[in-house]
Structures are given as structure tokens and as C-alpha cells.
Design a protein around this motif. Structure first.
Motif, PDB file in Angstrom:
ATOM      1  N   PRO A 233     -36.513 -74.057-105.929  1.00 49.47           N
ATOM      2  CA  PRO A 233     -35.323 -74.573-106.336  1.00 49.47           C
ATOM      3  C   PRO A 233     -34.590 -73.216-106.812  1.00 49.47           C
ATOM      4  CG  PRO A 233     -36.772 -75.783-107.478  1.00 49.47           C
ATOM      5  CD  PRO A 233     -37.595 -74.653-107.099  1.00 49.47           C
ATOM      6  N   VAL A 234     -33.413 -72.925-106.227  1.00 46.63           N
ATOM      7  CA  VAL A 234     -32.957 -71.736-106.465  1.00 46.63           C
ATOM      8  C   VAL A 234     -31.555 -72.276-107.285  1.00 46.63           C
ATOM      9  CG1 VAL A 234     -31.190 -69.888-105.727  1.00 46.63           C
ATOM     10  CG2 VAL A 234     -33.304 -70.562-104.227  1.00 46.63           C
ATOM     11  N   ASN A 235     -31.588 -71.894-108.815  1.00 46.05           N
ATOM     12  CA  ASN A 235     -30.531 -72.325-109.686  1.00 46.05           C
ATOM     13  C   ASN A 235     -29.424 -71.217-109.645  1.00 46.05           C
ATOM     14  OD1 ASN A 235     -31.611 -75.084-111.023  1.00 46.05           O
ATOM     15  ND2 ASN A 235     -33.318 -73.754-110.856  1.00 46.05           N
ATOM     16  N   PHE A 236     -28.504 -71.417-110.054  1.00 45.21           N
ATOM     17  CA  PHE A 236     -27.291 -70.359-110.597  1.00 45.21           C
ATOM     18  C   PHE A 236     -26.913 -70.611-111.946  1.00 45.21           C
ATOM     19  CE2 PHE A 236     -26.913 -71.433-105.759  1.00 45.21           C
ATOM     20  CZ  PHE A 236     -27.543 -70.263-105.381  1.00 45.21           C
ATOM     21  N   LEU A 237     -27.031 -69.727-112.710  1.00 44.60           N
ATOM     22  CA  LEU A 237     -26.756 -69.928-114.456  1.00 44.60           C
ATOM     23  C   LEU A 237     -25.416 -70.524-114.553  1.00 44.60           C
ATOM     24  CD1 LEU A 237     -27.504 -69.113-117.257  1.00 44.60           C
ATOM     25  CD2 LEU A 237     -26.060 -67.238-116.896  1.00 44.60           C
ATOM     26  N   MET A 238     -25.711 -71.533-115.315  1.00 44.70           N
ATOM     27  CA  MET A 238     -24.586 -72.358-116.019  1.00 44.70           C
ATOM     28  C   MET A 238     -24.496 -71.996-117.281  1.00 44.70           C
ATOM     29  SD  MET A 238     -24.829 -76.342-114.362  1.00 44.70           S
ATOM     30  CE  MET A 238     -26.791 -76.865-114.584  1.00 44.70           C
ATOM     31  N   PRO A 239     -23.407 -71.329-117.630  1.00 41.28           N
ATOM     32  CA  PRO A 239     -23.454 -70.605-118.820  1.00 41.28           C
ATOM     33  C   PRO A 239     -22.717 -71.323-119.935  1.00 41.28           C
ATOM     34  CG  PRO A 239     -21.571 -69.889-117.358  1.00 41.28           C
ATOM     35  CD  PRO A 239     -22.395 -70.561-116.639  1.00 41.28           C
ATOM     36  N   PHE A 240     -23.533 -72.483-120.389  1.00 41.25           N
ATOM     37  CA  PHE A 240     -23.174 -73.492-121.518  1.00 41.25           C
ATOM     38  C   PHE A 240     -22.533 -72.651-122.540  1.00 41.25           C
ATOM     39  CE2 PHE A 240     -26.179 -75.958-118.914  1.00 41.25           C
ATOM     40  CZ  PHE A 240     -25.455 -77.188-119.145  1.00 41.25           C
ATOM     41  N   ASP A 241     -21.460 -73.108-123.131  1.00 43.39           N
ATOM     42  CA  ASP A 241     -21.158 -72.484-124.403  1.00 43.39           C
ATOM     43  C   ASP A 241     -21.846 -72.956-125.463  1.00 43.39           C
ATOM     44  OD1 ASP A 241     -18.644 -71.856-123.439  1.00 43.39           O
ATOM     45  OD2 ASP A 241     -17.452 -73.668-124.066  1.00 43.39           O
ATOM     46  N   GLY A 242     -22.244 -72.484-126.476  1.00 40.37           N
ATOM     47  CA  GLY A 242     -22.994 -72.554-127.461  1.00 40.37           C
ATOM     48  C   GLY A 242     -24.738 -72.057-127.153  1.00 40.37           C
ATOM     49  N   THR A 243     -24.674 -71.133-126.010  1.00 37.10           N
ATOM     50  CA  THR A 243     -26.128 -70.620-125.690  1.00 37.10           C
ATOM     51  C   THR A 243     -25.612 -69.161-125.863  1.00 37.10           C
ATOM     52  OG1 THR A 243     -25.503 -70.632-123.332  1.00 37.10           O
ATOM     53  CG2 THR A 243     -26.590 -72.602-124.309  1.00 37.10           C
ATOM     54  N   PRO A 244     -26.685 -68.472-125.868  1.00 40.34           N
ATOM     55  CA  PRO A 244     -26.869 -66.669-125.758  1.00 40.34           C
ATOM     56  C   PRO A 244     -25.898 -66.489-124.301  1.00 40.34           C
ATOM     57  CG  PRO A 244     -28.863 -67.560-126.459  1.00 40.34           C
ATOM     58  CD  PRO A 244     -28.472 -68.710-126.052  1.00 40.34           C
ATOM     59  N   PHE A 245     -26.141 -67.143-123.435  1.00 41.06           N
ATOM     60  CA  PHE A 245     -25.346 -66.785-122.029  1.00 41.06           C
ATOM     61  C   PHE A 245     -24.216 -67.323-121.777  1.00 41.06           C
ATOM     62  CE2 PHE A 245     -29.887 -65.498-120.848  1.00 41.06           C
ATOM     63  CZ  PHE A 245     -29.415 -64.188-120.056  1.00 41.06           C
ATOM     64  N   GLU A 246     -23.481 -67.766-122.961  1.00 38.80           N
ATOM     65  CA  GLU A 246     -22.163 -68.286-122.746  1.00 38.80           C
ATOM     66  C   GLU A 246     -21.228 -67.201-122.245  1.00 38.80           C
ATOM     67  OE1 GLU A 246     -20.884 -70.003-126.283  1.00 38.80           O
ATOM     68  OE2 GLU A 246     -20.426 -68.061-127.436  1.00 38.80           O
ATOM     69  N   ASN A 247     -20.387 -67.614-121.209  1.00 36.63           N
ATOM     70  CA  ASN A 247     -19.316 -66.620-120.761  1.00 36.63           C
ATOM     71  C   ASN A 247     -20.014 -65.575-119.972  1.00 36.63           C
ATOM     72  OD1 ASN A 247     -17.125 -68.025-122.177  1.00 36.63           O
ATOM     73  ND2 ASN A 247     -17.713 -66.889-124.073  1.00 36.63           N
ATOM     74  N   THR A 248     -20.996 -65.855-119.571  1.00 35.40           N
ATOM     75  CA  THR A 248     -21.687 -64.908-118.598  1.00 35.40           C
ATOM     76  C   THR A 248     -21.427 -65.445-116.858  1.00 35.40           C
ATOM     77  OG1 THR A 248     -23.452 -64.452-120.167  1.00 35.40           O
ATOM     78  CG2 THR A 248     -24.038 -63.948-117.837  1.00 35.40           C
ATOM     79  N   TRP A 249     -20.775 -64.380-116.455  1.00 36.10           N
ATOM     80  CA  TRP A 249     -20.288 -64.911-114.813  1.00 36.10           C
ATOM     81  C   TRP A 249     -20.663 -63.600-114.250  1.00 36.10           C
ATOM     82  CZ3 TRP A 249     -18.821 -69.818-114.206  1.00 36.10           C
ATOM     83  CH2 TRP A 249     -18.517 -70.533-115.203  1.00 36.10           C
ATOM     84  N   GLU A 250     -21.753 -63.744-113.399  1.00 36.38           N
ATOM     85  CA  GLU A 250     -22.199 -62.621-112.590  1.00 36.38           C
ATOM     86  C   GLU A 250     -22.172 -63.016-111.231  1.00 36.38           C
ATOM     87  OE1 GLU A 250     -25.949 -61.558-113.819  1.00 36.38           O
ATOM     88  OE2 GLU A 250     -25.294 -60.474-115.909  1.00 36.38           O
ATOM     89  N   LEU A 251     -21.935 -64.086-110.721  1.00 29.18           N
ATOM     90  CA  LEU A 251     -22.048 -64.445-109.359  1.00 29.18           C
ATOM     91  C   LEU A 251     -20.877 -64.949-108.659  1.00 29.18           C
ATOM     92  CD1 LEU A 251     -25.074 -66.776-110.406  1.00 29.18           C
ATOM     93  CD2 LEU A 251     -25.294 -64.432-109.142  1.00 29.18           C
ATOM     94  N   SER A 252     -20.745 -64.390-107.295  1.00 27.93           N
ATOM     95  CA  SER A 252     -20.042 -64.932-106.490  1.00 27.93           C
ATOM     96  C   SER A 252     -20.259 -65.640-105.517  1.00 27.93           C
ATOM     97  CB  SER A 252     -19.172 -63.401-105.734  1.00 27.93           C
ATOM     98  OG  SER A 252     -20.101 -63.275-104.692  1.00 27.93           O
ATOM     99  N   PRO A 253     -19.482 -66.511-104.933  1.00 28.91           N
ATOM    100  CA  PRO A 253     -20.055 -67.493-103.711  1.00 28.91           C
ATOM    101  C   PRO A 253     -20.767 -66.717-102.799  1.00 28.91           C
ATOM    102  CG  PRO A 253     -17.833 -68.168-104.347  1.00 28.91           C
ATOM    103  CD  PRO A 253     -17.950 -66.696-105.139  1.00 28.91           C
ATOM    104  N   ALA A 254     -20.310 -65.734-102.393  1.00 30.40           N
ATOM    105  CA  ALA A 254     -21.057 -64.867-101.267  1.00 30.40           C
ATOM    106  C   ALA A 254     -22.534 -64.310-101.761  1.00 30.40           C
ATOM    107  CB  ALA A 254     -20.218 -63.670-100.788  1.00 30.40           C
ATOM    108  N   ARG A 255     -22.344 -64.029-102.924  1.00 30.69           N
ATOM    109  CA  ARG A 255     -23.681 -63.634-103.356  1.00 30.69           C
ATOM    110  C   ARG A 255     -24.726 -64.666-103.455  1.00 30.69           C
ATOM    111  NH1 ARG A 255     -26.176 -59.201-105.669  1.00 30.69           N
ATOM    112  NH2 ARG A 255     -27.929 -59.804-107.429  1.00 30.69           N
ATOM    113  N   CYS A 256     -24.316 -65.841-103.870  1.00 31.34           N
ATOM    114  CA  CYS A 256     -24.975 -66.965-103.936  1.00 31.34           C
ATOM    115  C   CYS A 256     -25.621 -67.246-102.616  1.00 31.34           C
ATOM    116  CB  CYS A 256     -24.417 -68.098-104.542  1.00 31.34           C
ATOM    117  SG  CYS A 256     -24.160 -67.973-106.391  1.00 31.34           S
TER     118      CYS A 256
END
Length: 390
Positions: A233-256
Motif C-alpha cells: 500500500p502506497v499512502n500519501f500523507l493526510m495532514p490531519f489538523d491536530g496532529t504534528p504533521f498538520e499543514n504539511t503539503w509536500e506532494l504534487s499529483p505528478a510526484r505521487c
């Protein structure tokens, strides 16, 4: 560049393998060469899986209140994400939830629970659920995902009819301690080994977008190859509010797409599954990604909503693929808006008015789902009285 990717595919089809340098070249390919990458990786996909897509369905047996501190997880200790929290589903409720996914086209049901790992009593609950599922749906594949396993637990699950065990390594060994400290990378590898030794098909994958380097993504994929993971399974980070990774957006569709293609080149004959976060990160390239990956989750995820399950089925068919083991599903056509439920009417329980259909952060039509902020928390299916998205 076009020739080199095609030559790489030919070399692999002739019995060779991709090197770490090859994998980095795929990952770092210019976006202008994206279709060349997909065409070459697609040769490997078709050679091993034809035009089929395997559909999987998640049932979250126990949600939230996990004592582990995985920084990416909405269920982890310290997470303030407003997710559903509930204790174990009953066997009857598990059957009801799993049945919805199976009727929607899934051939594998993934039984998942939060927590560090199961007690022996928990394993017995899952064994009972599995036996009931197999009685009602003899052809179903059951994958359990219960956390770190103790001695003997994998054998009990196998005895009950569980086919596979999921335990993702999530990231490279060199990056692991940056995202979680309550267990080690070796703990995860040990559980995968326990599952494989017991005769369970090992299912292990990763999460992209956790601040890892290109080299660490490659490291993780080669580790999964070495571990013998049958499905990745290849997951792409879902940056939930309320977690340390909130507002983390490193991925573009092409990179995925390139990450998925890299997985195909490194592990050409393994099931590569487009997993969590596909709607918000792949967006309009979801269909293109199916020409590289051969497996997908239907509907919702553990704590977040996915796109409408009928749209998942249409996505597969619109790109010329068939659903493995479910060719007799009815054709789905867009529903006509009615006077009582206009397409543009807002919903009190969802910022974009999709509590019933679920855009899963893919709609692109509202501020909370523009790919830069927010995602839809699951409020239906397991743990609720609302019908599942299946």
C-alpha cells in the motif's frame, strides 16, 4: 529519457531488476516525461496483472485512543483530530460493514484496529469475525491489521482463516525515529516476519510526504522488496489538523504518480495499492495512476472520507480496467439532482456539502477541500448509524 525508461522496463521483463539509481531516476524524472514513465511502468503492470484492478475495503474495528505516538496518525496519543472514537465492533456489525464493501466490488476486506498490538482476547475476536465472514462470503480475502504481534498470534489468525496481515513500515529505517518513538523500526519488521512465518501473506507499505528524502523513499521501497511484501500500500500523507504533521503539503499529483511508478519498477510483480490520500494528492491523475498500480481502496478510509464509492468504480471502468472478481457489478450513472436535494445545497455536517456522497478532499470546489487545507473526517460507516460509503 523516453528510451531509458522503456529500456528499464524491457530489462526487468527480461529477468533483470531495477537498481537504486534506476529508482531515483524514476522519482526525479522531469514532469514533462511523466507519460513516458507511466507507459514504461505500465508494461510491467500489464505483464503481471493485465487489465484488472483489485478492490479492497477497510473496516475500522476499533477507532482512536492509541497509545503510540506516530506523528502522522489521527488516532495517536496526543492527536486532537476530531475523529470517531469507539471500542470494538461486534461480529454482527463487522459483517454488516464488510458486506457493504463486498457488494460494492471489493474482494478483500481489511480488518483494522487501533492500538500498539492485540491482546490474545483481541485476536480471538478477530478470529471469530473472520470465521463469520468466511461463512457468509466463502471467496472473500481477509487481511488483518492489528499492530505489533506477539508469539503465536499470527498462527491463531491463520488458523481462523485470515489470509494476509498488514503492518506498514511507513518509512525508511533511517527516517523512522523522526516520525515515531514509542516503537522501533525493528519492531515493525519483526511483526512482518511473524506474519510471513505463520503463512500469512505479508502486506506492508509506506507513507509518502513525511519529510523523507528521495533517497529514503528508495530505501523504504527496497526494504519492502527485501521483506517480501506481497502487497504494497502506497499512502500519501493526510495532514490531519491536530496532529504534528498538520499543514504539511509536500506532494504534487505528478510526484505521487512517480512514487507509484517507482514502486512498480522496484517490485514489478507485487500488488501495488493506491491507498490513503489518493483523492487529495493525485486529484485528476487518479486514473493515470491506475496504469501503474493494480489495487485500490473502495470508499472511505479509517478516519477520513474517500470519494464516493460509485465514483471509484467509474474511475476504474473509465480507464479501461475491470474489477477483479466483480465483473457483474451494475453500471453506475450520475444521479440526477432532485428538488429536495439540490446538488449545490450545503450540508450542516460537511463544509462542502458532501456528508452523504463524500468528496474526500477531492472536490476542489470549496476552501476546506482546495488541496491546501482540511480533509473530510469520516462520519459514516463503522461506529455510526449512517450507511457506509460502499
Amino acid at each position: 529519457m523516453t528510451a531509458s525508461f522503456d529500456q528499464l522496463a524491457t530489462r526487468i521483463l527480461d529477468g533483470g531488476s531495477a537498481s537504486e539509481a534506476d529508482a531515483l531516476a524514476v522519482l526525479r524524472a522531469d514532469d514533462a516525461a511523466l507519460l513516458d514513465v507511466v507507459a514504461a511502468a505500465g508494461r510491467l503492470r500489464r505483464a503481471h496483472f493485465g487489465s484488472t484492478v483489485k478492490v479492497n475495503y477497510l473496516v475500522n474495528l476499533k477507532s482512536g485512543l492509541c497509545p503510540e505516538n506516530c506523528s502522522y496518525c489521527s488516532q495517536a496519543v496526543g492527536s486532537e483530530a476530531p475523529i470517531l472514537k469507539y471500542s470494538w465492533l461486534s461480529t454482527d456489525e463487522t459483517l454488516r460493514q464488510a458486506g457493504a464493501g463486498l457488494r460494492g466490488g471489493a474482494s478483500r476486506v481489511c480488518l483494522v484496529s487501533s492500538g500498539r498490538g492485540p491482546s490474545n482476547r483481541d485476536v480471538e475476536k478477530v478470529a471469530e469475525m473472520t470465521e463469520a465472514l468466511k461463512d457468509s462470503y466463502p471467496d472473500v480475502e481477509v487481511c488483518a491489521c492489528l499492530g505489533l504481534l506477539k508469539d503465536g498470534q499470527a498462527e491463531r489468525l491463520k488458523q481462523a482463516g485470515v489470509d494476509a496481515y498488514n503492518h506498514n513500515i511507513n518509512t525508511a529505517a533511517s527516517h523512522h525515529d523522526e516520525i515515531v518513538t514509542t516503537h522501533t523500526y525493528d519492531d515493525r519488521v519483526d511483526t512482518i516476519a511473524k506474519a510471513r512465518t505463520a503463512g500469512l501473506s505479508p502486506c506492508s507499505g509506506l507513507i509518502a510526504g513525511l519529510g523523507e528524502t528521495d533517497e529514503q523513499l528508495v530505501e523504504a521501497l527496497f526494504a519492502l522488496k527485501e521483506l517480501g511484501s506481497d502487497s504494497i500500500p502506497v499512502n500519501f500523507l493526510m495532514p490531519f489538523d491536530g496532529t504534528p504533521f498538520e499543514n504539511t503539503w509536500e506532494l504534487s499529483p505528478a510526484r505521487c504518480v512517480k512514487i507509484l511508478a517507482m514502486a512498480r519498477f522496484v517490485c514489478p510483480d507485487r500488488e501495488v495499492r493506491i491507498a490513503g490520500g489518493r483523492e487529495m494528492h493525485l486529484r485528476s491523475l487518479q486514473g493515470l495512476a491506475l496504469h501503474v498500480a493494480n489495487s485500490i481502496f473502495l470508499g472511505d478510509y479509517l478516519t477520513s472520507e474517500g470519494q464516493d464509492a460509485k465514483a471509484d468504480v467509474e474511475l476504474i471502468r473509465d480507464h479501461g480496467f475491470t474489477i477483479l472478481g466483480a465483473d457483474d457489478l451494475p453500471e453506475h450513472r450520475p444521479a440526477e439532482p432532485t428538488a429536495t436535494t439540490p446538488a449545490s445545497s450545503p450540508s450542516a455536517s460537511s463544509p462542502c456539502g458532501t456528508a452523504s456522497t463524500g468528496c474526500g478532499s477531492a472536490c476542489g470546489g470549496c476552501a476546506s477541500h482546495d488541496g491546501t487545507a482540511g480533509l473530510a473526517i469520516r462520519q459514516r460507516g463503522a461506529g455510526t448509524d449512517v450507511p457506509a460509503n460502499a
